[in-house]
Design a protein around this motif. Structure first.
Motif, PDB file in Angstrom:
ATOM      1  N   ARG A   1      -8.120  -6.946  -2.931  1.00  0.00           N
ATOM      2  CA  ARG A   1      -7.645  -5.567  -2.945  1.00  0.00           C
ATOM      3  C   ARG A   1      -8.799  -4.593  -2.763  1.00  0.00           C
ATOM      4  NH1 ARG A   1      -3.164  -6.377  -7.632  1.00  0.00           N
ATOM      5  NH2 ARG A   1      -1.858  -7.769  -6.387  1.00  0.00           N
ATOM      6  N   ARG A   2      -8.538  -3.540  -1.992  1.00  0.00           N
ATOM      7  CA  ARG A   2      -9.528  -2.512  -1.701  1.00  0.00           C
ATOM      8  C   ARG A   2      -8.977  -1.158  -2.139  1.00  0.00           C
ATOM      9  NH1 ARG A   2     -12.193  -6.438  -1.417  1.00  0.00           N
ATOM     10  NH2 ARG A   2     -12.908  -7.472   0.442  1.00  0.00           N
ATOM     11  N   PRO A   3      -9.858  -0.188  -2.400  1.00  0.00           N
ATOM     12  CA  PRO A   3      -9.379   1.136  -2.823  1.00  0.00           C
ATOM     13  C   PRO A   3      -8.829   1.953  -1.644  1.00  0.00           C
ATOM     14  CG  PRO A   3     -11.768   1.118  -2.717  1.00  0.00           C
ATOM     15  CD  PRO A   3     -11.322  -0.284  -2.423  1.00  0.00           C
ATOM     16  N   TYR A   4      -7.723   2.641  -1.895  1.00  0.00           N
ATOM     17  CA  TYR A   4      -7.097   3.529  -0.910  1.00  0.00           C
ATOM     18  C   TYR A   4      -6.688   4.822  -1.599  1.00  0.00           C
ATOM     19  CZ  TYR A   4      -6.811  -0.445   2.250  1.00  0.00           C
ATOM     20  OH  TYR A   4      -7.130  -1.494   3.055  1.00  0.00           O
ATOM     21  N   LYS A   5      -6.694   5.905  -0.824  1.00  0.00           N
ATOM     22  CA  LYS A   5      -6.238   7.194  -1.342  1.00  0.00           C
ATOM     23  C   LYS A   5      -4.714   7.201  -1.371  1.00  0.00           C
ATOM     24  CE  LYS A   5      -6.937  10.964   1.138  1.00  0.00           C
ATOM     25  NZ  LYS A   5      -7.457  12.227   1.701  1.00  0.00           N
ATOM     26  N   VAL A   6      -4.165   7.708  -2.490  1.00  0.00           N
ATOM     27  CA  VAL A   6      -2.719   7.840  -2.659  1.00  0.00           C
ATOM     28  C   VAL A   6      -2.402   9.306  -2.913  1.00  0.00           C
ATOM     29  CG1 VAL A   6      -0.720   7.184  -4.058  1.00  0.00           C
ATOM     30  CG2 VAL A   6      -2.518   5.506  -3.614  1.00  0.00           C
ATOM     31  N   LEU A   7      -1.415   9.815  -2.207  1.00  0.00           N
ATOM     32  CA  LEU A   7      -0.937  11.181  -2.406  1.00  0.00           C
ATOM     33  C   LEU A   7       0.479  11.093  -2.960  1.00  0.00           C
ATOM     34  CD1 LEU A   7      -2.120  12.568   1.037  1.00  0.00           C
ATOM     35  CD2 LEU A   7      -3.253  12.863  -1.179  1.00  0.00           C
ATOM     36  N   THR A   8       0.668  11.606  -4.174  1.00  0.00           N
ATOM     37  CA  THR A   8       1.973  11.539  -4.831  1.00  0.00           C
ATOM     38  C   THR A   8       2.527  12.950  -4.981  1.00  0.00           C
ATOM     39  OG1 THR A   8       1.257   9.582  -6.043  1.00  0.00           O
ATOM     40  CG2 THR A   8       3.227  10.708  -6.842  1.00  0.00           C
ATOM     41  N   PRO A   9       3.694  13.218  -4.386  1.00  0.00           N
ATOM     42  CA  PRO A   9       4.276  14.553  -4.515  1.00  0.00           C
ATOM     43  C   PRO A   9       4.795  14.794  -5.929  1.00  0.00           C
ATOM     44  CG  PRO A   9       5.265  13.326  -2.679  1.00  0.00           C
ATOM     45  CD  PRO A   9       4.450  12.364  -3.472  1.00  0.00           C
TER      46      PRO A   9
ATOM     47  N   ALA B   1      -5.813   3.943  -5.650  1.00  0.00           N
ATOM     48  CA  ALA B   1      -5.242   2.681  -6.126  1.00  0.00           C
ATOM     49  C   ALA B   1      -5.785   1.555  -5.252  1.00  0.00           C
ATOM     50  CB  ALA B   1      -3.722   2.725  -6.070  1.00  0.00           C
ATOM     51  N   TYR B   2      -5.707   0.352  -5.768  1.00  0.00           N
ATOM     52  CA  TYR B   2      -6.212  -0.820  -5.062  1.00  0.00           C
ATOM     53  C   TYR B   2      -5.048  -1.607  -4.472  1.00  0.00           C
ATOM     54  CZ  TYR B   2     -10.814   0.063  -6.930  1.00  0.00           C
ATOM     55  OH  TYR B   2     -12.028   0.634  -7.210  1.00  0.00           O
TER      56      TYR B   2
ATOM     57  N   ARG C   1       3.487  -1.688   7.233  1.00  0.00           N
ATOM     58  CA  ARG C   1       2.592  -2.610   6.529  1.00  0.00           C
ATOM     59  C   ARG C   1       3.260  -3.069   5.234  1.00  0.00           C
ATOM     60  NH1 ARG C   1      -2.721  -1.296   8.740  1.00  0.00           N
ATOM     61  NH2 ARG C   1      -2.149  -0.551  10.800  1.00  0.00           N
ATOM     62  N   ARG C   2       2.764  -4.164   4.735  1.00  0.00           N
ATOM     63  CA  ARG C   2       3.164  -4.696   3.437  1.00  0.00           C
ATOM     64  C   ARG C   2       1.957  -4.541   2.528  1.00  0.00           C
ATOM     65  NH1 ARG C   2       5.411  -9.333   5.161  1.00  0.00           N
ATOM     66  NH2 ARG C   2       3.340 -10.036   5.667  1.00  0.00           N
ATOM     67  N   LEU C   3       2.179  -3.970   1.348  1.00  0.00           N
ATOM     68  CA  LEU C   3       1.098  -3.753   0.388  1.00  0.00           C
ATOM     69  C   LEU C   3       1.396  -4.490  -0.903  1.00  0.00           C
ATOM     70  CD1 LEU C   3       0.716   0.147   0.583  1.00  0.00           C
ATOM     71  CD2 LEU C   3      -0.289  -1.557   2.085  1.00  0.00           C
ATOM     72  N   TYR C   4       0.332  -4.921  -1.563  1.00  0.00           N
ATOM     73  CA  TYR C   4       0.443  -5.521  -2.891  1.00  0.00           C
ATOM     74  C   TYR C   4      -0.519  -4.780  -3.808  1.00  0.00           C
ATOM     75  CZ  TYR C   4       2.777  -9.342  -0.488  1.00  0.00           C
ATOM     76  OH  TYR C   4       3.645 -10.073   0.269  1.00  0.00           O
ATOM     77  N   SER C   5      -0.028  -4.435  -5.023  1.00  0.00           N
ATOM     78  CA  SER C   5      -0.861  -3.674  -5.944  1.00  0.00           C
ATOM     79  C   SER C   5      -0.347  -3.818  -7.364  1.00  0.00           C
ATOM     80  CB  SER C   5      -0.843  -2.199  -5.563  1.00  0.00           C
ATOM     81  OG  SER C   5      -1.650  -1.447  -6.434  1.00  0.00           O
ATOM     82  N   ASP C   6      -1.230  -3.545  -8.324  1.00  0.00           N
ATOM     83  CA  ASP C   6      -0.824  -3.450  -9.726  1.00  0.00           C
ATOM     84  C   ASP C   6      -0.257  -2.071 -10.030  1.00  0.00           C
ATOM     85  OD1 ASP C   6      -1.835  -6.004 -10.119  1.00  0.00           O
ATOM     86  OD2 ASP C   6      -3.786  -5.273 -10.773  1.00  0.00           O
ATOM     87  N   THR C   7      -0.484  -1.111  -9.137  1.00  0.00           N
ATOM     88  CA  THR C   7      -0.095   0.278  -9.345  1.00  0.00           C
ATOM     89  C   THR C   7       1.345   0.502  -8.923  1.00  0.00           C
ATOM     90  OG1 THR C   7      -2.365   0.963  -8.895  1.00  0.00           O
ATOM     91  CG2 THR C   7      -0.675   2.666  -8.766  1.00  0.00           C
ATOM     92  N   LYS C   8       2.113   1.168  -9.780  1.00  0.00           N
ATOM     93  CA  LYS C   8       3.495   1.521  -9.456  1.00  0.00           C
ATOM     94  C   LYS C   8       3.494   2.869  -8.738  1.00  0.00           C
ATOM     95  CE  LYS C   8       8.071   2.051 -11.470  1.00  0.00           C
ATOM     96  NZ  LYS C   8       8.848   2.060 -12.730  1.00  0.00           N
ATOM     97  N   LEU C   9       3.934   2.860  -7.468  1.00  0.00           N
ATOM     98  CA  LEU C   9       3.980   4.076  -6.661  1.00  0.00           C
ATOM     99  C   LEU C   9       5.375   4.688  -6.676  1.00  0.00           C
ATOM    100  CD1 LEU C   9       2.001   2.926  -3.489  1.00  0.00           C
ATOM    101  CD2 LEU C   9       1.139   4.145  -5.493  1.00  0.00           C
TER     102      LEU C   9
ATOM    103  N   ILE D   1       0.969 -13.165 -12.738  1.00  0.00           N
ATOM    104  CA  ILE D   1       0.196 -12.184 -11.977  1.00  0.00           C
ATOM    105  C   ILE D   1       1.187 -11.092 -11.584  1.00  0.00           C
ATOM    106  CG2 ILE D   1      -1.256 -11.721  -9.972  1.00  0.00           C
ATOM    107  CD1 ILE D   1      -2.055 -14.647  -9.946  1.00  0.00           C
ATOM    108  N   SER D   2       1.460 -10.184 -12.511  1.00  0.00           N
ATOM    109  CA  SER D   2       2.422  -9.121 -12.255  1.00  0.00           C
ATOM    110  C   SER D   2       1.863  -8.139 -11.238  1.00  0.00           C
ATOM    111  CB  SER D   2       2.748  -8.406 -13.563  1.00  0.00           C
ATOM    112  OG  SER D   2       3.363  -9.309 -14.464  1.00  0.00           O
ATOM    113  N   HIS D   3       2.712  -7.711 -10.317  1.00  0.00           N
ATOM    114  CA  HIS D   3       2.300  -6.764  -9.284  1.00  0.00           C
ATOM    115  C   HIS D   3       3.534  -6.138  -8.651  1.00  0.00           C
ATOM    116  CE1 HIS D   3       3.035 -10.518  -7.083  1.00  0.00           C
ATOM    117  NE2 HIS D   3       3.330  -9.748  -6.052  1.00  0.00           N
TER     118      HIS D   3
END
Length: 115
Positions: free
Chosen positions: A6-14, A34-35, A60-68, A102-104
């Motif tokens: 996993r790599r860091p990416y910018k997330v914009l949440t309205p 988020a990663y 794209r398909r993303l996998y993360s621990d972060t709930k968007l 491995i919850s995600h």
């Protein structure tokens, strides 16, 4: 637990939209990081049921621990945006994988195109 894929990416949440004199006013964008593990989707069969009647060309398909945030989270919710390679990708679908091992979250995102 850190994940080497996993790599860091910018997330914009309205922020939540509001109704002002009968007009919907979009909430401000809140920037965070988020990663994610980001994967191209080559076989469109797995996303055919997500958006009936639309032609999606860059998803794209993303996998993360972060709930968007997605549109189903609350009334007038707008989906989060993930910036990948300088392009904005809108979150279209979220699948929780909370198995205790491995919850995600698994996401499908589509590149936003203006115009």
């Amino acid at each position: 637990m850190s994940n080497p894929f996993r790599r860091p990416y910018k997330v914009l949440t309205p922020a939540p939209s509001t109704l002002v004199n009968g007009v919907i006013v979009d909430g401000e964008m809140v920037e965070s990081q988020a990663y994610f593990s980001v994967q191209s989707i080559k076989d469109t069969q797995e996303i055919e049921s997500l958006e009936a009647g639309r032609r999606l060309t860059d998803y794209r398909r993303l996998y993360s621990d972060t709930k968007l945030q997605i549109t189903d989270d609350f009334d007038m919710a707008q989906p989060a945006i993930v910036v990948i390679d300088g392009f904005n990708y809108e979150v279209k679908h979220r699948e929780p994988w909370q198995n205790g091992i491995i919850s995600h979250y698994k996401y499908y995102v589509v590149r936003k195109r203006d115009g």
